[in-house]
Design a protein around this motif. Structure first.
Motif, short mmCIF file in Angstrom:
data_model
loop_
_atom_site.label_atom_id
_atom_site.label_comp_id
_atom_site.label_asym_id
_atom_site.label_seq_id
_atom_site.Cartn_x
_atom_site.Cartn_y
_atom_site.Cartn_z
N ALA A 253 109.69 -0.64 1.77
CA ALA A 253 108.61 -1.28 1.01
C ALA A 253 107.58 -0.24 0.63
N ASP B 296 103.11 -0.41 -4.40
CA ASP B 296 102.90 -0.27 -5.84
C ASP B 296 103.89 -1.17 -6.59
N ASP B 297 104.51 -0.65 -7.62
CA ASP B 297 105.39 -1.50 -8.40
C ASP B 297 106.86 -1.28 -8.05
N LYS C 241 108.25 -8.97 5.58
CA LYS C 241 106.79 -9.17 5.56
C LYS C 241 106.10 -8.10 4.73
N LYS C 242 106.62 -6.88 4.82
CA LYS C 242 105.96 -5.77 4.14
C LYS C 242 106.41 -5.64 2.68
N ILE D 272 107.17 -4.07 32.55
CA ILE D 272 106.73 -5.44 32.78
C ILE D 272 107.90 -6.37 33.11
N GLY E 235 99.86 -11.98 4.01
CA GLY E 235 100.44 -10.72 4.45
C GLY E 235 101.42 -10.11 3.46
N ARG F 261 102.74 -8.31 0.21
CA ARG F 261 102.16 -7.23 -0.56
C ARG F 261 102.06 -7.67 -2.03
N ALA G 16 100.73 -5.95 -5.78
CA ALA G 16 100.21 -4.73 -6.39
C ALA G 16 98.74 -4.87 -6.78
#
Lengths: 623, 623
Positions: free
Chosen positions: A107, A110-111, A138-139, A513, B279, B281, B283
């Protein structure tokens, strides 16, 4: 360690990626079973990148290639990777994780349109695949696609080593202690409690344990390539049938044998037979039972079963059962550690004689080889349980050091010598670390050795109520080092298999953990191995294997059992490195009792071995 | 403790539920700020059920009513609940949690349609609301709806106590140590790091701390009803303006004051002003910043901000900052604990004189009253920090015992006496437990007291690297008890406020998993209070308040600070209960040094108080 020219490999891979419409391709280092050690045929990440370390992930785009690994391997990776590769030093500030790097490539913002990321779904776990897929979407990336045919395998072609096809042999009841039929029945009870349709077994050591079979497909790990499915009415083992000789076939009476790779189509069919509801209530039909897989099972298995909604990912039921050794396994552990202890004593006595009396020059691998040859004379010996860490001086400070044959250090009798080694015996698996000095240790070496020893003793002597986890006990092993401003950057204990993998879950002693989620139980076998490492100078580790047992206490609050440890490792601590003035009376008593036990249990092996007898008696003398 | 007839209340509530189309109504015990202690006006669960214990949840359907509470309150609840109520004993096997009970009622199965469950969204946290909502839907119930007007308040009507309206007073810089403007600036830096639009502050002690104001709206807790919102450019305090006198208004220069209840409409408007992206993206516009709320903030706040997708729930930024006391607060803690220690010494000397010399009959509340009157004479005294636990013999084994005025036990000089008490001073908050014996303790009492003391000392002496959590240290306090098969069923330490709540997060020493997520830091103030309780016989607890400080160590591995504790509580341990033969030399040295310090720091208070002086000198004599 040479730099590998990966240019042609990458060119071919990128061609395949274009054909398959994959913009970014991930090559993890795992095999299809989340094995800690892998067979050469599964070393795809090493093949494509040239980097041969045990941990790391390669990510390839049309323009770039990145290899991510952790601090243990920064040096090795920078030597082995050629200029095609960018090294992502994991854990350093401002260095992206390989997942972040992948998402950034997928990702770019920009374009630029988002990219498609591909991975062989057998080489990542279902939760990992899911998480990465979500992040990519998501990105603004396109998606993570499961590419079933491994593209590195295509590039590798005929050069790729064949999948090992060693036989899977029956482990007799005198070693296993419980028939596989009983284990299956117990598993079915757990399935019933969890209202599950069945359990798809993916970890190789779990399958070996379940069926009382042992193989040799992976170095040091007596396992064989396979999957298994257990339902309330069926048991199926997915294995190349040629691995099963007559005895094994007879032993597996009642088990359906199916080809290894058919697991995926078979479980997909199983799920269709019994449609799984999405949990909504319906007056006409009760919710159907789901299949269980371990959280470490591959994304490919999860997908074959219909994906996240239709599968329950759990801490492996077999992992939990396997970690509780039966009385035969516990007795085997005791016995093999006595033999293994005798081997280590013989080796240390020999080494001291060579270095000090004979003034022989020996390198670290020569030491390790001698130790292996001594071990191999003992009853029930099968092989080593991991690559021997035989390390002198500053090398001992490298926690995962492994001496390279023909290119390692000479053992310096004036320096600390750290030896972490173990073996596979039919009756158990061993893992012992001793730190020795053959000359005059420095004050700081004696002090830190004694602090490590105090922590080791504190953990050995710990008494704790049922329900306590290894997370809660970890501090006991560190407290004395901490009081001096010292610390070690590794866990204190790992589970150990019974003639199986030297590292096994789910228990552990340390600050991870997940260790807090698993109480220690009677029958667990675990290591006790605090250490201290002074970069560039020396390293110290003292490791015994201990077994969890119920202990007698003066009172018994809450009517629940109180637990403690029984140590099975039988090798003396290093007299030259102990500052006895730093020990409390309780600690001194522990040490004397331990040495007395070591001597008693091993002396029969030295009746005709004067050198070892003298050495062990000297080291075990009472304070 | 009398049974309350709730028939009429329930009848009215059920009528309202019908009107509002709510089939099941949940009445938690929390106020809108997740306060540990609540004001009488918020005691809705107590009003509707009759059960007045501090923890519990009521769930009402048209036919049934259930009250869930934990083991501390089984007796009290069964006395106070009348036959309208079913008691759900939480923690017992086969007893459903109140959530399970609610879901079962909401989704009875078969052909019965699912029900609508209602709750006042200010009385549960956002994660709780979400989880319950999912469970209800998954099992076939209709949904969980947020009913803004509390229905119990309607039934309560004019009988409901008014919301307290005590003034919020300025805490001078000589006590607070840092201007509120600085605290706001530091918070803004954290917001910037987290790329957040702002923080909606919901916990009352966090607001009091942030603005250097103290109130008295809730018993024992110097807080006032309010909310706050901090953004990069604004600070808004939501409070009934009549609570702010001239001085407070002047102090709050630059802070926008808005009515308490307007928080919900205001933050809803704030979010609309700055639309929050999901969230993805784009442009043309960067993702918008989200508002943060604490994980303990109410579901109502989360909803006002646009729900889960538009809010980030975090461990409170202010909670983290507040837990690290500044040097003024630390010095205040030292000073108030010296005065408080003198008060406890005077009380114990008086009590011994009364019981043994004067042979007076005193009950537990009379003891507590005397202690309060002694404390109240000291400088900067404001009030108690919690209800004094003054308990004799078997009562001391009830961990959360609170003696009832006029209906409590006589203090038996032949039994153990446990006193857990504390006060609010302008310069700090105290919390001390001492266990005493005025006659001849049994062997078991001395043994277990000494084991508790050994654990207390081990924790006090602990040295640990920066990054270590209270989870990791807990075992140090328990190890000696465990070795004798003894254990206590409560945490070992809780955070303590500076003239604020006596219990505060996020730090703690114990086995709660959230404690593992928060390392102890220099400036933390925390209790050290191991114990042992023999049901029906006696109870032991030894509690000091300690402050985390950097300590000098011989080495400094990893170049990181090593931390330890400074104890501020100044009250002797009980000589009669110590079996000095069980102490190691290190422990004996600790005890002698501690007693020497107690004597030195408190003796000035006893220059004209012969009885206290003689008592403290006797108790503090060196071993």
């Amino acid at each position: 360690m040479e730099t590998v020219d990966t240019t042609e490999r990458l060119r071919q891979l990128r061609g395949l990626m274009k054909q398959q419409k994959v913009d970014i391709y991930i090559v993890p280092s795992e095999d299809a079973h989340s094995s800690e050690y892998i067979a050469p045929t599964d070393a795809r990440r090493a093949f494509i990148s040239g980097f041969t370390g045990s941990a790391g992930t390669a990510v390839i785009t049309q323009e770039k290639a990145a290899l991510a690994t952790d601090g243990r391997y920064f040096n090795q990776a920078s030597k082995q990777l050629n200029s095609n590769w960018e090294l992502l030093k994991q854990g350093l500030q401002d260095v992206p994780t390989w997942q972040e790097w992948t998402v950034d490539q997928a990702a770019p913002g920009d374009d630029t349109p988002g990219s498609t990321v591909g991975v062989d779904p057998t080489t990542i776990t279902a939760p990992e695949g899911r998480k990465l897929s979500e992040k990519i979407k998501k990105k603004g990336g396109k998606e993570l696609v499961a590419v079933s045919d491994n593209m590195v395998d295509w590039v590798w072609g005929k050069q790729k080593p064949a999948r090992p096809n060693e036989p899977a042999k029956v482990l007799g009841l005198e070693y296993a202690g419980k028939k596989y039929q009983e284990k299956v029945e117990e598993l079915r009870k757990e399935l019933d409690k969890k209202k599950a349709a069945g359990f798809v077994v993916s970890m190789l050591d779990e399958i070996a344990w379940l069926f009382n079979l042992r193989g040799s497909d992976i170095p040091y790990n007596p396992v064989f390539f396979s999957y298994a499915v257990v339902t309330p009415t069926t048991v199926t083992l997915y294995i190349d049938e040629s691995k099963l000789k007559e005895e094994a076939k007879a032993h597996l009476e009642g088990v359906t044998i199916r080809p290894y790779h058919d697991i995926f189509s078979d479980i997909a069919a199983l799920v269709k037979e019994q449609p799984v509801s999405n949990g909504t209530r319906d007056a006409s039909s009760k919710p159907k039972r789901k299949y269980l897989i371990a959280t470490k099972a591959s994304w490919a298995l999860s997908q074959a079963l219909g994906g996240e909604e239709n599968v329950d990912e759990v801490r492996s039921l077999i992992g939990d059962a396997k970690a509780v050794k039966n009385s035969t396994e516990l007795e085997g552990m005791r016995q093999c550690h006595i033999r293994d202890g005798a081997a280590l004593i013989e080796y240390f006595a020999w080494l001291e004689d060579q270095l000090i009396t004979q003034k022989t020059t020996l390198d670290e691998v020569q030491g390790a080889d001698k130790l292996e040859s001594i071990r191999s004379k003992h009853d029930h010996f099968v092989g080593l349980s991991f690559d021997t860490i035989s390390s002198t001086g500053a090398n001992a400070a490298v926690i995962h050091y492994s001496p390279e044959r023909g290119n390692c250090s000479t053992i310096d009798p004036k320096q600390i010598y750290l030896c972490d080694s173990g073996a596979q015996y039919l009756d158990g698996t061993t893992d012992t670390t001793r730190t020795l000095h053959f000359g005059e240790p420095t004050e700081m070496e004696r002090e830190s050795y004694t602090l490590v020893l105090k922590g080791h003793i504190a953990l050995d002597l710990a008494v704790f109520p049922k329900g306590t986890s290894g997370f809660a006990l970890d501090t006991l092993a560190r407290q004395h080092l901490w009081a001096h401003g010292l610390e070690y950057r590794h866990g204190t204990g790992h589970g150990v298999g019974s003639y199986l993998n030297v590292h096994e879950g789910p228990i552990g002693i340390g600050t991870r953990i997940q260790y807090s989620e698993v109480p220690l139980s009677v029958g667990n076998v675990i290591s006790n191995e605090p250490g201290y490492y002074e970069d560039g100078k020396f390293g110290i580790r003292i490791e015994n294997i201990v077994m969890v047992k119920e202990v007698e206490t003066k009172y018994k609050f809450g009517e629940k059992p109180y637990l403690g440890f029984e140590h099975v490792t039988m090798v003396p601590m290093c007299r030259k490195l102990i500052d006895v003035g730093m020990l409390s009376s309780v600690e001194r008593e522990w040490l004397n009792a331990y040495h007395k036990e070591v001597l008693e249990k091993t002396k029969k092996f030295f009746e005709r071995d004067e050198r070892s007898r003298v050495w062990v008696e000297r080291e075990c003398a009472a304070y």
